[in-house]
Design a protein around this motif. Sequence first.
Motif, PDB file in Angstrom:
ATOM      1  N   MET A 184      18.596  11.586   4.460  1.00 19.60           N
ATOM      2  CA  MET A 184      17.490  10.788   5.012  1.00 19.60           C
ATOM      3  C   MET A 184      16.184  11.458   4.615  1.00 19.60           C
ATOM      4  O   MET A 184      16.054  12.681   4.761  1.00 19.60           O
ATOM      5  N   SER A 185      15.232  10.673   4.110  1.00 15.97           N
ATOM      6  CA  SER A 185      13.916  11.267   3.877  1.00 15.97           C
ATOM      7  C   SER A 185      12.851  10.395   4.512  1.00 15.97           C
ATOM      8  O   SER A 185      12.841   9.179   4.344  1.00 15.97           O
ATOM      9  N   ASP A 186      11.978  11.036   5.264  1.00 12.17           N
ATOM     10  CA  ASP A 186      10.865  10.376   5.950  1.00 12.17           C
ATOM     11  C   ASP A 186      11.345   9.172   6.767  1.00 12.17           C
ATOM     12  O   ASP A 186      10.703   8.112   6.751  1.00 12.17           O
ATOM     13  N   ALA A 187      12.458   9.308   7.439  1.00 12.48           N
ATOM     14  CA  ALA A 187      12.976   8.185   8.222  1.00 12.48           C
ATOM     15  C   ALA A 187      13.382   8.614   9.634  1.00 12.48           C
ATOM     16  O   ALA A 187      13.209   7.849  10.586  1.00 12.48           O
ATOM     17  N   LEU A 188      13.868   9.835   9.789  1.00 10.98           N
ATOM     18  CA  LEU A 188      14.322  10.269  11.118  1.00 10.98           C
ATOM     19  C   LEU A 188      13.162  10.346  12.118  1.00 10.98           C
ATOM     20  O   LEU A 188      13.346  10.138  13.312  1.00 10.98           O
ATOM     21  N   TRP A 244       0.834  -1.207   0.000  1.00 12.16           N
ATOM     22  CA  TRP A 244       0.000   0.000   0.000  1.00 12.16           C
ATOM     23  C   TRP A 244       0.864   1.251   0.000  1.00 12.16           C
ATOM     24  O   TRP A 244       0.622   2.186  -0.762  1.00 12.16           O
ATOM     25  N   TRP A 245       1.911   1.248   0.834  1.00 14.18           N
ATOM     26  CA  TRP A 245       2.762   2.442   0.933  1.00 14.18           C
ATOM     27  C   TRP A 245       3.419   2.743  -0.417  1.00 14.18           C
ATOM     28  O   TRP A 245       3.441   3.894  -0.858  1.00 14.18           O
ATOM     29  N   MET A 246       3.913   1.726  -1.082  1.00 14.99           N
ATOM     30  CA  MET A 246       4.579   1.951  -2.368  1.00 14.99           C
ATOM     31  C   MET A 246       3.603   2.499  -3.406  1.00 14.99           C
ATOM     32  O   MET A 246       3.932   3.401  -4.152  1.00 14.99           O
ATOM     33  N   ILE A 294      20.817   2.404   2.036  1.00 13.10           N
ATOM     34  CA  ILE A 294      20.747   1.448   3.144  1.00 13.10           C
ATOM     35  C   ILE A 294      19.321   1.413   3.679  1.00 13.10           C
ATOM     36  O   ILE A 294      18.702   2.455   3.894  1.00 13.10           O
ATOM     37  N   ASP A 295      18.817   0.214   3.911  1.00 12.08           N
ATOM     38  CA  ASP A 295      17.483   0.089   4.504  1.00 12.08           C
ATOM     39  C   ASP A 295      17.419  -1.240   5.254  1.00 12.08           C
ATOM     40  O   ASP A 295      18.072  -2.206   4.863  1.00 12.08           O
ATOM     41  N   PRO A 296      16.608  -1.303   6.321  1.00 13.50           N
ATOM     42  CA  PRO A 296      16.458  -2.584   7.027  1.00 13.50           C
ATOM     43  C   PRO A 296      15.386  -3.482   6.406  1.00 13.50           C
ATOM     44  O   PRO A 296      15.199  -4.613   6.870  1.00 13.50           O
ATOM     45  N   SER A 297      14.671  -2.998   5.390  1.00 13.44           N
ATOM     46  CA  SER A 297      13.585  -3.809   4.831  1.00 13.44           C
ATOM     47  C   SER A 297      14.001  -4.444   3.507  1.00 13.44           C
ATOM     48  O   SER A 297      14.227  -3.764   2.516  1.00 13.44           O
ATOM     49  N   GLN A 341       0.805   4.214  -2.938  1.00 12.34           N
ATOM     50  CA  GLN A 341       0.280   5.566  -2.714  1.00 12.34           C
ATOM     51  C   GLN A 341       1.351   6.625  -2.972  1.00 12.34           C
ATOM     52  O   GLN A 341       1.048   7.779  -3.183  1.00 12.34           O
ATOM     53  N   LYS A 342       2.623   6.227  -2.996  1.00 13.21           N
ATOM     54  CA  LYS A 342       3.675   7.225  -3.219  1.00 13.21           C
ATOM     55  C   LYS A 342       4.233   7.200  -4.642  1.00 13.21           C
ATOM     56  O   LYS A 342       4.554   8.253  -5.179  1.00 13.21           O
ATOM     57  N   PHE A 343       4.355   6.006  -5.208  1.00 12.78           N
ATOM     58  CA  PHE A 343       5.092   5.892  -6.470  1.00 12.78           C
ATOM     59  C   PHE A 343       4.196   5.471  -7.627  1.00 12.78           C
ATOM     60  O   PHE A 343       3.138   4.876  -7.417  1.00 12.78           O
ATOM     61  N   ASN A 357      13.739  -1.354  17.627  1.00 12.13           N
ATOM     62  CA  ASN A 357      15.039  -1.325  18.278  1.00 12.13           C
ATOM     63  C   ASN A 357      15.991  -0.410  17.515  1.00 12.13           C
ATOM     64  O   ASN A 357      16.923  -0.852  16.867  1.00 12.13           O
ATOM     65  N   ALA A 358      15.734   0.891  17.587  1.00 13.94           N
ATOM     66  CA  ALA A 358      16.610   1.834  16.897  1.00 13.94           C
ATOM     67  C   ALA A 358      16.835   3.020  17.821  1.00 13.94           C
ATOM     68  O   ALA A 358      15.889   3.525  18.423  1.00 13.94           O
ATOM     69  N   ASP A 359      18.082   3.437  17.926  1.00 15.43           N
ATOM     70  CA  ASP A 359      18.426   4.465  18.895  1.00 15.43           C
ATOM     71  C   ASP A 359      19.053   5.659  18.189  1.00 15.43           C
ATOM     72  O   ASP A 359      20.001   5.503  17.410  1.00 15.43           O
ATOM     73  N   LEU A 400      20.197   6.932   3.973  1.00 18.39           N
ATOM     74  CA  LEU A 400      19.819   6.070   5.106  1.00 18.39           C
ATOM     75  C   LEU A 400      18.305   5.941   5.188  1.00 18.39           C
ATOM     76  O   LEU A 400      17.608   6.954   5.335  1.00 18.39           O
ATOM     77  N   GLY A 401      17.806   4.723   5.129  1.00 17.86           N
ATOM     78  CA  GLY A 401      16.351   4.516   5.092  1.00 17.86           C
ATOM     79  C   GLY A 401      15.863   4.814   3.689  1.00 17.86           C
ATOM     80  O   GLY A 401      14.856   5.488   3.492  1.00 17.86           O
ATOM     81  N   CYS A 402      16.573   4.270   2.699  1.00 18.22           N
ATOM     82  CA  CYS A 402      16.336   4.633   1.284  1.00 18.22           C
ATOM     83  C   CYS A 402      15.051   4.040   0.745  1.00 18.22           C
ATOM     84  O   CYS A 402      14.583   4.446  -0.321  1.00 18.22           O
ATOM     85  N   GLY A 403      14.456   3.063   1.436  1.00 19.93           N
ATOM     86  CA  GLY A 403      13.221   2.449   0.934  1.00 19.93           C
ATOM     87  C   GLY A 403      13.444   1.827  -0.434  1.00 19.93           C
ATOM     88  O   GLY A 403      14.383   1.057  -0.638  1.00 19.93           O
ATOM     89  N   THR A 404      12.605   2.190  -1.387  1.00 18.86           N
ATOM     90  CA  THR A 404      12.678   1.609  -2.726  1.00 18.86           C
ATOM     91  C   THR A 404      13.691   2.322  -3.619  1.00 18.86           C
ATOM     92  O   THR A 404      13.763   2.035  -4.816  1.00 18.86           O
TER      93      THR A 404
HETATM   94  C1  LIG Z   1       8.570   6.311   4.814  1.00 18.25           C
HETATM   95  S1  LIG Z   1       9.842   5.274   4.202  1.00 18.25           S
HETATM   96  C2  LIG Z   1      10.855   6.421   3.309  1.00 18.25           C
HETATM   97  C3  LIG Z   1      11.693   5.767   2.249  1.00 18.25           C
HETATM   98  C4  LIG Z   1      12.505   6.666   1.342  1.00 18.25           C
HETATM   99  N1  LIG Z   1      13.540   7.401   2.070  1.00 18.25           N
HETATM  100  C5  LIG Z   1      11.615   7.627   0.605  1.00 18.25           C
HETATM  101  O1  LIG Z   1      11.626   8.836   0.907  1.00 18.25           O
HETATM  102  O2  LIG Z   1      10.884   7.195  -0.294  1.00 18.25           O
HETATM  103  C6  LIG Z   1      10.752   4.933   5.661  1.00 18.25           C
HETATM  104  C7  LIG Z   1      11.895   3.986   5.453  1.00 18.25           C
HETATM  105  O3  LIG Z   1      12.673   3.899   6.646  1.00 18.25           O
HETATM  106  C8  LIG Z   1      13.092   2.574   6.789  1.00 18.25           C
HETATM  107  N2  LIG Z   1      13.464   2.340   8.188  1.00 18.25           N
HETATM  108  C9  LIG Z   1      12.906   1.488   9.072  1.00 18.25           C
HETATM  109  N3  LIG Z   1      13.559   1.538  10.241  1.00 18.25           N
HETATM  110  C10 LIG Z   1      14.551   2.454  10.093  1.00 18.25           C
HETATM  111  C11 LIG Z   1      15.541   2.949  10.948  1.00 18.25           C
HETATM  112  N4  LIG Z   1      15.660   2.515  12.196  1.00 18.25           N
HETATM  113  N5  LIG Z   1      16.393   3.879  10.483  1.00 18.25           N
HETATM  114  C12 LIG Z   1      16.269   4.348   9.230  1.00 18.25           C
HETATM  115  N6  LIG Z   1      15.324   3.918   8.374  1.00 18.25           N
HETATM  116  C13 LIG Z   1      14.483   2.975   8.798  1.00 18.25           C
HETATM  117  C14 LIG Z   1      11.919   1.762   6.295  1.00 18.25           C
HETATM  118  O4  LIG Z   1      12.278   0.435   5.973  1.00 18.25           O
HETATM  119  C15 LIG Z   1      11.485   2.579   5.112  1.00 18.25           C
HETATM  120  O5  LIG Z   1      12.128   2.179   3.936  1.00 18.25           O
END
Ligand SMILES: C[S@@+](CC[C@H](N)C(=O)[O-])C[C@H]1O[C@@H](n2cnc3c(N)ncnc32)[C@H](O)[C@@H]1O
Lengths: 85, 388
Positions: free
Chosen positions: B260-264, B151-153, B216-219, B155-157, B276-278, B195-199
């Motif tokens: 970083m976008s939409d990740a912090l 769903w997330w992919m 880099i992404d954890p998914s 609605q955005k892309f 578990n992220a600090d 960082l948190g690059c998603g797709t």
């Molecule tokens: C809303 S998406 C944004 C993806 C991409 N940066 C964009 O703008 O399209 C958030 C992303 O953060 C990743 N994420 C999850 N835990 C994270 C963490 N602890 N630190 C950084 N990114 C994380 C998710 O897997 C996801 O890909």
Amino acid sequence: MKHEQLVREFFARNAASSLPEGQDGLDVYYLDAGLIDSFGIVTMISDFESALGITFTAEDMQSYEFQTVGGLIGILDRLAASSAA
Amino acid sequence: MTIVPKDVIFLSESTESCADRWVAMNVFARTSVGLSSEVFELLGRIANDPEAGGEGPFHCWRIEYFSNEAGLLADPSRFRRNVDEWEELCLTRAELIAELKTHCILVDDETAYRKRFKPKRNLLDREHFGNFHQQHGQHMALARRKDPTDWWMRQKFTEDQLSVRPDTLYGAIQSKFLEAYTETRISEGMTVVDLGCGTGVYSNMMARRGANVLGIDPSEEYLNVARANAVPGTRFENMKIGEVGALDKIPASSADMIFMSDALLFYFVPFYPGQNADIHTLLKDIRRILKPGGLFVSMEPHGVFYLMPWLGAVDRPFVVVTEYLNKSFGIVPPLSWLIQQVTRTGFAVTDMREIVPGDYFEKIDPRGYHFASEFPLWHLIEFRPFSS
Ligand SMILES: C[S@@+](CC[C@H](N)C(=O)[O-])C[C@H]1O[C@@H](n2cnc3c(N)ncnc32)[C@H](O)[C@@H]1O
């Protein structure tokens, strides 16, 4: 009874800990007790729906009864009866 | 005693074809009902006169829905704008009172009502309102049965997952802005870590500008899409960002820019319970990986306006903000938290942008365009490390 067995089997397969026998088991709030988590509940819903050919409504799933094992069995009884009718 | 909580506002929605309509909106609970004037009057008098308004029948309309189902950047106001889509109800007094209580336009016990503004205990909890993530997760899992990642992919892309949908505010704000921003900030041969690059759509955008980008992404699910669509100059790896040691493979002083976008935001309001992220671990890693004089860029949903209702006339928007420092519904940290966390780790803020939509969007969604042109939905902050 058929539905109780179905539900008990589901928890036997998927739950983190076991469900007590008899009424004690029926009274368990399975989410609060940590038997399954939010992912588990999504699996549970689709398992029961495909096993019985029923569809839970959002109201069913967010009702008070849905949260206990016994309540859940009651909902399955009702939905299965109305889908058979 | 049955009362209208002070959280309720009334908006006139009368039209030529349909005079005498109101929207009663509980701005904290984000619930609404359409009303005729006799119900409006009843609500004005009920606290002093429990019998006010008589026995009915009463006209009201079901207008509430989960409007972010259309996308995270869709109109978050949660009521149907088009009066033709309102579902008309003709109710007895008892039925009307029950309907108004369902939508928190009337409450019996204000203390009990206020206790509902707490995190949801689990996916089935309807008593507690929970924050936006919880409401959205509940809606997707129970009402729509949709996989949140898919769903997330969507609605955005765009369908092919190669670019951001231009018919959404993501496209009009984020993507439009980044097209221009990366042009000024990225030069040939720069090393960027996303960082948190998603797709990987923005990683690819930066690579097209000549950067070598490590996404880099954890998914793994998102990374699979990123790898399938990778352009030359990108590389995608799975690392558990924010966990100790997770980024150790990335050499010290190796990046000109960390993006970083939409990740912090997930470091302030966890994305899921037990995440578990600090943030201290993350910021230490960022400092280590950046070259001296490098740039840390974070683009996040706006801490004030994101997911707030779009009210008023299309071209004269206003917003009602129900919280800022103490989040019950919101999922974005207050600005000072965000900035202080980073500056305390040895960074200075060197620029900040509040980003508005491109003009083309006025034709696509005038209300969204006018709202977001006055109340920015994203900001971007640039940080640079102090030399220690
Ligand atoms: C809303 S998406 C944004 C993806 C991409 N940066 C964009 O703008 O399209 C958030 C992303 O953060 C990743 N994420 C999850 N835990 C994270 C963490 N602890 N630190 C950084 N990114 C994380 C998710 O897997 C996801 O890909």
